[in-house]
Enzyme design. Structure first.
Site, PDB file in Angstrom:
ATOM      1  N   SER A 171      65.635 -65.664 -39.161  1.00 34.37           N
ATOM      2  CA  SER A 171      66.206 -64.740 -38.177  1.00 34.37           C
ATOM      3  C   SER A 171      66.371 -65.461 -36.851  1.00 34.37           C
ATOM      4  O   SER A 171      65.393 -65.938 -36.263  1.00 34.37           O
ATOM      5  CB  SER A 171      65.280 -63.533 -37.975  1.00 34.37           C
ATOM      6  OG  SER A 171      65.689 -62.854 -36.791  1.00 34.37           O
ATOM      7  N   HIS A 215      70.133 -64.968 -40.765  1.00 29.65           N
ATOM      8  CA  HIS A 215      69.899 -63.536 -40.557  1.00 29.65           C
ATOM      9  C   HIS A 215      70.087 -63.206 -39.073  1.00 29.65           C
ATOM     10  O   HIS A 215      69.473 -63.815 -38.206  1.00 29.65           O
ATOM     11  CB  HIS A 215      68.470 -63.206 -41.000  1.00 29.65           C
ATOM     12  CG  HIS A 215      68.117 -61.755 -40.976  1.00 29.65           C
ATOM     13  ND1 HIS A 215      68.421 -60.881 -42.010  1.00 29.65           N
ATOM     14  CD2 HIS A 215      67.454 -61.017 -40.051  1.00 29.65           C
ATOM     15  CE1 HIS A 215      67.957 -59.676 -41.719  1.00 29.65           C
ATOM     16  NE2 HIS A 215      67.366 -59.723 -40.540  1.00 29.65           N
ATOM     17  N   ASP A 230      69.933 -60.227 -36.266  1.00 35.37           N
ATOM     18  CA  ASP A 230      69.362 -58.912 -35.995  1.00 35.37           C
ATOM     19  C   ASP A 230      70.086 -58.229 -34.840  1.00 35.37           C
ATOM     20  O   ASP A 230      69.950 -58.628 -33.682  1.00 35.37           O
ATOM     21  CB  ASP A 230      67.875 -59.073 -35.656  1.00 35.37           C
ATOM     22  CG  ASP A 230      67.040 -59.329 -36.904  1.00 35.37           C
ATOM     23  OD1 ASP A 230      67.169 -58.550 -37.869  1.00 35.37           O
ATOM     24  OD2 ASP A 230      66.278 -60.313 -36.921  1.00 35.37           O
ATOM     25  N   MET A 275      70.488 -55.079 -32.507  1.00 33.43           N
ATOM     26  CA  MET A 275      69.683 -53.948 -32.007  1.00 33.43           C
ATOM     27  C   MET A 275      70.394 -53.278 -30.836  1.00 33.43           C
ATOM     28  O   MET A 275      71.020 -53.963 -30.019  1.00 33.43           O
ATOM     29  CB  MET A 275      68.321 -54.456 -31.540  1.00 33.43           C
ATOM     30  CG  MET A 275      67.583 -55.260 -32.602  1.00 33.43           C
ATOM     31  SD  MET A 275      65.934 -55.687 -32.040  1.00 33.43           S
ATOM     32  CE  MET A 275      65.405 -56.722 -33.418  1.00 33.43           C
ATOM     33  N   HIS A 280      71.993 -57.675 -39.914  1.00 37.29           N
ATOM     34  CA  HIS A 280      71.099 -56.525 -40.066  1.00 37.29           C
ATOM     35  C   HIS A 280      71.303 -55.609 -38.864  1.00 37.29           C
ATOM     36  O   HIS A 280      70.895 -55.937 -37.748  1.00 37.29           O
ATOM     37  CB  HIS A 280      69.656 -57.068 -40.132  1.00 37.29           C
ATOM     38  CG  HIS A 280      68.601 -56.023 -40.187  1.00 37.29           C
ATOM     39  ND1 HIS A 280      67.266 -56.317 -39.992  1.00 37.29           N
ATOM     40  CD2 HIS A 280      68.655 -54.684 -40.442  1.00 37.29           C
ATOM     41  CE1 HIS A 280      66.542 -55.216 -40.112  1.00 37.29           C
ATOM     42  NE2 HIS A 280      67.371 -54.212 -40.367  1.00 37.29           N
ATOM     43  N   MET A 329      70.449 -52.656 -36.652  1.00 37.16           N
ATOM     44  CA  MET A 329      69.426 -51.670 -36.271  1.00 37.16           C
ATOM     45  C   MET A 329      70.039 -50.846 -35.155  1.00 37.16           C
ATOM     46  O   MET A 329      69.654 -50.935 -33.982  1.00 37.16           O
ATOM     47  CB  MET A 329      68.146 -52.399 -35.838  1.00 37.16           C
ATOM     48  CG  MET A 329      67.404 -52.991 -37.037  1.00 37.16           C
ATOM     49  SD  MET A 329      66.256 -54.292 -36.579  1.00 37.16           S
ATOM     50  CE  MET A 329      67.389 -55.689 -36.579  1.00 37.16           C
ATOM     51  N   MET A 388      61.715 -53.319 -44.930  1.00 38.05           N
ATOM     52  CA  MET A 388      61.091 -53.734 -43.668  1.00 38.05           C
ATOM     53  C   MET A 388      59.573 -53.757 -43.838  1.00 38.05           C
ATOM     54  O   MET A 388      58.972 -52.768 -44.277  1.00 38.05           O
ATOM     55  CB  MET A 388      61.442 -52.760 -42.538  1.00 38.05           C
ATOM     56  CG  MET A 388      62.907 -52.684 -42.146  1.00 38.05           C
ATOM     57  SD  MET A 388      63.639 -54.250 -41.627  1.00 38.05           S
ATOM     58  CE  MET A 388      62.574 -54.727 -40.265  1.00 38.05           C
ATOM     59  N   GLY A 428      62.567 -53.918 -34.499  1.00 38.87           N
ATOM     60  CA  GLY A 428      62.742 -53.953 -33.047  1.00 38.87           C
ATOM     61  C   GLY A 428      62.346 -55.274 -32.418  1.00 38.87           C
ATOM     62  O   GLY A 428      62.922 -55.669 -31.415  1.00 38.87           O
ATOM     63  N   PHE A 429      61.379 -55.946 -33.013  1.00 38.27           N
ATOM     64  CA  PHE A 429      60.878 -57.180 -32.395  1.00 38.27           C
ATOM     65  C   PHE A 429      60.494 -58.196 -33.462  1.00 38.27           C
ATOM     66  O   PHE A 429      60.050 -57.816 -34.549  1.00 38.27           O
ATOM     67  CB  PHE A 429      59.660 -56.868 -31.513  1.00 38.27           C
ATOM     68  CG  PHE A 429      59.952 -55.854 -30.449  1.00 38.27           C
ATOM     69  CD1 PHE A 429      60.541 -56.245 -29.243  1.00 38.27           C
ATOM     70  CD2 PHE A 429      59.692 -54.505 -30.666  1.00 38.27           C
ATOM     71  CE1 PHE A 429      60.854 -55.297 -28.277  1.00 38.27           C
ATOM     72  CE2 PHE A 429      60.002 -53.548 -29.705  1.00 38.27           C
ATOM     73  CZ  PHE A 429      60.584 -53.944 -28.498  1.00 38.27           C
ATOM     74  N   GLY A 430      60.624 -59.472 -33.102  1.00 37.16           N
ATOM     75  CA  GLY A 430      60.086 -60.527 -33.943  1.00 37.16           C
ATOM     76  C   GLY A 430      58.598 -60.678 -33.683  1.00 37.16           C
ATOM     77  O   GLY A 430      58.051 -60.106 -32.726  1.00 37.16           O
ATOM     78  N   GLY A 431      57.939 -61.422 -34.551  1.00 29.90           N
ATOM     79  CA  GLY A 431      56.548 -61.782 -34.304  1.00 29.90           C
ATOM     80  C   GLY A 431      55.527 -60.673 -34.462  1.00 29.90           C
ATOM     81  O   GLY A 431      54.417 -60.765 -33.935  1.00 29.90           O
ATOM     82  N   ASP A 456      61.820 -58.174 -44.809  1.00 24.28           N
ATOM     83  CA  ASP A 456      62.060 -58.513 -43.403  1.00 24.28           C
ATOM     84  C   ASP A 456      60.890 -58.100 -42.524  1.00 24.28           C
ATOM     85  O   ASP A 456      60.633 -56.912 -42.353  1.00 24.28           O
ATOM     86  CB  ASP A 456      63.354 -57.822 -42.940  1.00 24.28           C
ATOM     87  CG  ASP A 456      63.814 -58.306 -41.583  1.00 24.28           C
ATOM     88  OD1 ASP A 456      63.148 -59.170 -40.981  1.00 24.28           O
ATOM     89  OD2 ASP A 456      64.854 -57.796 -41.112  1.00 24.28           O
ATOM     90  N   GLY A 457      60.203 -59.113 -41.976  1.00 21.33           N
ATOM     91  CA  GLY A 457      59.148 -58.858 -40.996  1.00 21.33           C
ATOM     92  C   GLY A 457      57.825 -59.479 -41.385  1.00 21.33           C
ATOM     93  O   GLY A 457      57.293 -59.226 -42.470  1.00 21.33           O
ATOM     94  N   GLY A 458      57.319 -60.342 -40.511  1.00 25.35           N
ATOM     95  CA  GLY A 458      55.981 -60.903 -40.715  1.00 25.35           C
ATOM     96  C   GLY A 458      55.843 -61.823 -41.913  1.00 25.35           C
ATOM     97  O   GLY A 458      54.735 -62.061 -42.397  1.00 25.35           O
ATOM     98  N   GLY A 500      61.455 -65.110 -38.988  1.00 24.78           N
ATOM     99  CA  GLY A 500      61.837 -65.532 -37.641  1.00 24.78           C
ATOM    100  C   GLY A 500      60.791 -66.466 -37.081  1.00 24.78           C
ATOM    101  O   GLY A 500      60.945 -67.695 -37.092  1.00 24.78           O
ATOM    102  N   SER A 501      59.676 -65.903 -36.626  1.00 26.75           N
ATOM    103  CA  SER A 501      58.685 -66.739 -35.943  1.00 26.75           C
ATOM    104  C   SER A 501      58.116 -67.819 -36.850  1.00 26.75           C
ATOM    105  O   SER A 501      57.878 -68.942 -36.400  1.00 26.75           O
ATOM    106  CB  SER A 501      57.581 -65.879 -35.327  1.00 26.75           C
ATOM    107  OG  SER A 501      57.339 -64.747 -36.099  1.00 26.75           O
TER     108      SER A 501
HETATM  109  C1  DX5 Z   1      62.683 -57.045 -36.857  1.00 24.46           C
HETATM  110  C2  DX5 Z   1      63.793 -57.914 -37.401  1.00 24.46           C
HETATM  111  C3  DX5 Z   1      63.295 -59.109 -38.145  1.00 24.46           C
HETATM  112  C4  DX5 Z   1      62.442 -60.009 -37.335  1.00 24.46           C
HETATM  113  C5  DX5 Z   1      61.713 -60.980 -38.198  1.00 24.46           C
HETATM  114  O1  DX5 Z   1      63.227 -55.950 -36.241  1.00 24.46           O
HETATM  115  O2  DX5 Z   1      64.605 -57.168 -38.276  1.00 24.46           O
HETATM  116  O3  DX5 Z   1      64.375 -59.813 -38.755  1.00 24.46           O
HETATM  117  O4  DX5 Z   1      63.130 -60.689 -36.354  1.00 24.46           O
HETATM  118  O5  DX5 Z   1      60.899 -61.726 -37.360  1.00 24.46           O
HETATM  119  P1  DX5 Z   1      59.444 -62.206 -37.782  1.00 24.46           P
HETATM  120  O6  DX5 Z   1      59.629 -63.081 -38.970  1.00 24.46           O
HETATM  121  O7  DX5 Z   1      58.985 -62.940 -36.573  1.00 24.46           O
HETATM  122  O8  DX5 Z   1      58.653 -60.978 -38.095  1.00 24.46           O
HETATM  123 ZN    ZN Z   2      66.164 -58.271 -39.579  1.00 27.11          ZN
END
Ligand code: DX5
Ligand code: ZN
Length: 236
Positions: free
Chosen positions: A23, A48, A50, A52, A81, A83, A152, A157-160, A187-189, A209-210
């Protein structure tokens, strides 16, 4: 339906090897072109993106003009993606921006069936995303229209953010999908600790992402490669 350009080049959307879709929410926001090229050169399967809107989720990122600017840098697949709510008024704009896969949230409005139809008629692969609080069964009547289901494992809403376990939901979706050609994306973590459980439950694509961008940069792209290999090794 038009197949995404990367498939014409012989990369299938649904070969069974697990895919990693970094991401770019975790990339350097002043340098997207080079960041995209760096992750692809280091082995990313998809990119990917994101999107928002500050309304469906409490954060703001990319409009269609930004996504269009990313397009020429993406040689694999651009996985967008959304959102955002509403979705339908923006489908054409993201098609013109060059999205290969466009994913909408089932929670984003009352007419997900119509939204998926519109995404496909605009020539893209159609994805449908589920927030952690939404059951697999919400997709029962739209699976025939979907090319991808995005589960999800954080609240969007946020990475990390910290991974939320959705193993049971992924297993259930795998059963519901049966023989259909529908990919499951997580998707996520996602990182080398959390990814193996999802792969085992039936994931096809891992968004990260992170865990991909951590410690690297366009000057140190080999770190992106190491991070992706660590995830691949963990799920192998
Ligand atoms: C969250 C996003 C994800 C996110 C993944 O709203 O849809 O794609 O950026 O980031 P990590 O891998 O850091 O959770
Ligand atoms: Zn995403």
């Amino acid at each position: 339906m038009k197949w995404p350009r990367a498939m014409k080049a012989g990369r299938s959307m649904s070969d069974r090897r697990i895919k990693i879709a970094p991401s770019i929410l975790s990339a350097d926001f002043a340098d997207f072109g080079r960041e995209i090229r760096a992750i692809e050169e280091q082995g990313a399967d998809w990119v990917h993106v994101d999107v928002m809107d500050g309304h469906f989720v409490p954060n703001l990122t990319f409009g269609p003009m930004a996504v269009k600017a990313f397009r020429p840098h993406v040689k694999t697949l651009m996985d967008v993606h959304l959102m955002i709510a509403p979705v339908d008024p923006y489908i054409e704009a993201y098609a013109e921006a060059g999205a290969d896969i466009l994913t909408a949230h089932v929670e984003a409005g009352p007419h997900i069936h119509r939204t998926l139809q519109a995404i496909k008629s605009a020539g893209m692969k159609a994805g449908v995303a589920l927030n952690p609080g939404t059951p697999a069964e919400a997709l029962e009547h739209v699976l025939d229209l979907a090319d991808l289901v995005c589960v999800m494992t954080v609240n969007p809403g946020f990475g990390g953010q910290k991974y939320i376990d959705m193993t049971a939901k992924v297993r259930r979706l795998r059963e519901m999908i049966g023989a259909r050609d529908v990919l499951i994306e997580i998707d996520g973590g996602m990182d080398p600790k959390t990814a193996p459980g999802m792969a085992e439950a039936g994931a096809d694509v891992l968004v990260a992402g992170s865990a991909v961008f951590r410690g690297g940069s366009v000057e140190k792209p080999e770190v992106y490669g190491q991070n992706m290999r660590a995830i691949r090794a963990a799920v192998a």
